[in-house]
Design a protein around this motif. Structure first.
Motif: not given
Length: 218
Positions: A72-73, A78-80, A97-98, A110-112
């Motif tokens: 989930p986004k 997020h940690s580097k 994501t919704d 939602s995406t890459i």
């Protein structure tokens, strides 16, 4: 968001953005497998980006051309260290994501996040494990025992067949029911004689042949 809910978003990303031909769930030990022409992709889904899922993705690198992790986004970031490790290992990242967006209503935002590197030395091709009829109907990320499996489908088919029969041999069962076993006769015989199936199935030996039928309710 549950992993089973994530599967819908991940499959849409693979179909709508990556333009994969087919997406399959629960292939071997992997959550999602997609195929585009002769290229295979593996996606491991988790509710959090942690080192356990990163380790799973690294382990999968010998089975497909591209490896992704889907999570989930995050609300912030997020940690580097984790992100750099993914890039170092050539593993892609998908955010689910919704969030509703008019231009990509099927992916729901939602995406890459980024692609990984193509694996150049596969020692095994996961496409060999794909059962198109079965894996295209399953849902990825379900808990053990909650989703359909090849085993449960086989047992249900045997029960349905035996409802219309009395005593039958394993050969008669195999003439009508398809199994996923590499050695169908011996494996099915062992399965049907197992204790965990004794609540619905009974068997006997007659003329040196083992016969089976649905257990008659008392």
């Amino acid at each position: 968001m549950k992993e089973s809910d994530m599967y819908t978003h991940v499959s849409h990303v693979l179909l709508e953005i990556v333009k994969c031909d087919n997406v399959y769930a629960e292939v071997s030990n992997f959550d999602v497998v997609a195929v585009k022409n002769n290229i295979s992709l593996i996606v491991e889904m988790k509710k959090q980006l942690n080192f356990k899922v990163i380790e799973q993705a690294i382990t999968a690198k010998h089975c497909a051309d591209y490896i992704f992790i889907a999570v989930p986004k995050p609300k912030q970031y997020h940690s580097k260290i984790a992100l750099n490790l993914l890039k170092q290992e050539g593993i892609g990242l998908i955010y689910t994501t919704d969030e509703r967006k008019e231009y990509d209503s099927r992916t729901n935002g939602s995406t890459i996040q980024f692609w990984g590197k193509r694996v150049r030395r596969k020692t095994y091709d996961i496409q060999k494990q794909i059962n198109h009829e079965f894996h295209s109907r399953t849902v990825g990320g379900v808990k053990s025992g909650e989703g359909i499996t090849e085993y449960s489908e086989m047992i249900d088919a045997i029960k349905l067949f035996l409802k219309r029969k009395d005593w039958v041999t394993v050969d008669q069962i195999l003439e009508n029911i398809q199994t996923y076993y590499s050695n169908p006769k011996s494996s099915l015989m062992q399965t049907l004689k197992s204790e965990w199936n004794s609540d619905w199935l009974e068997w006997k030996v007659e003329n040196r042949k083992t016969h089976f039928r649905l257990r008659i309710a008392a």
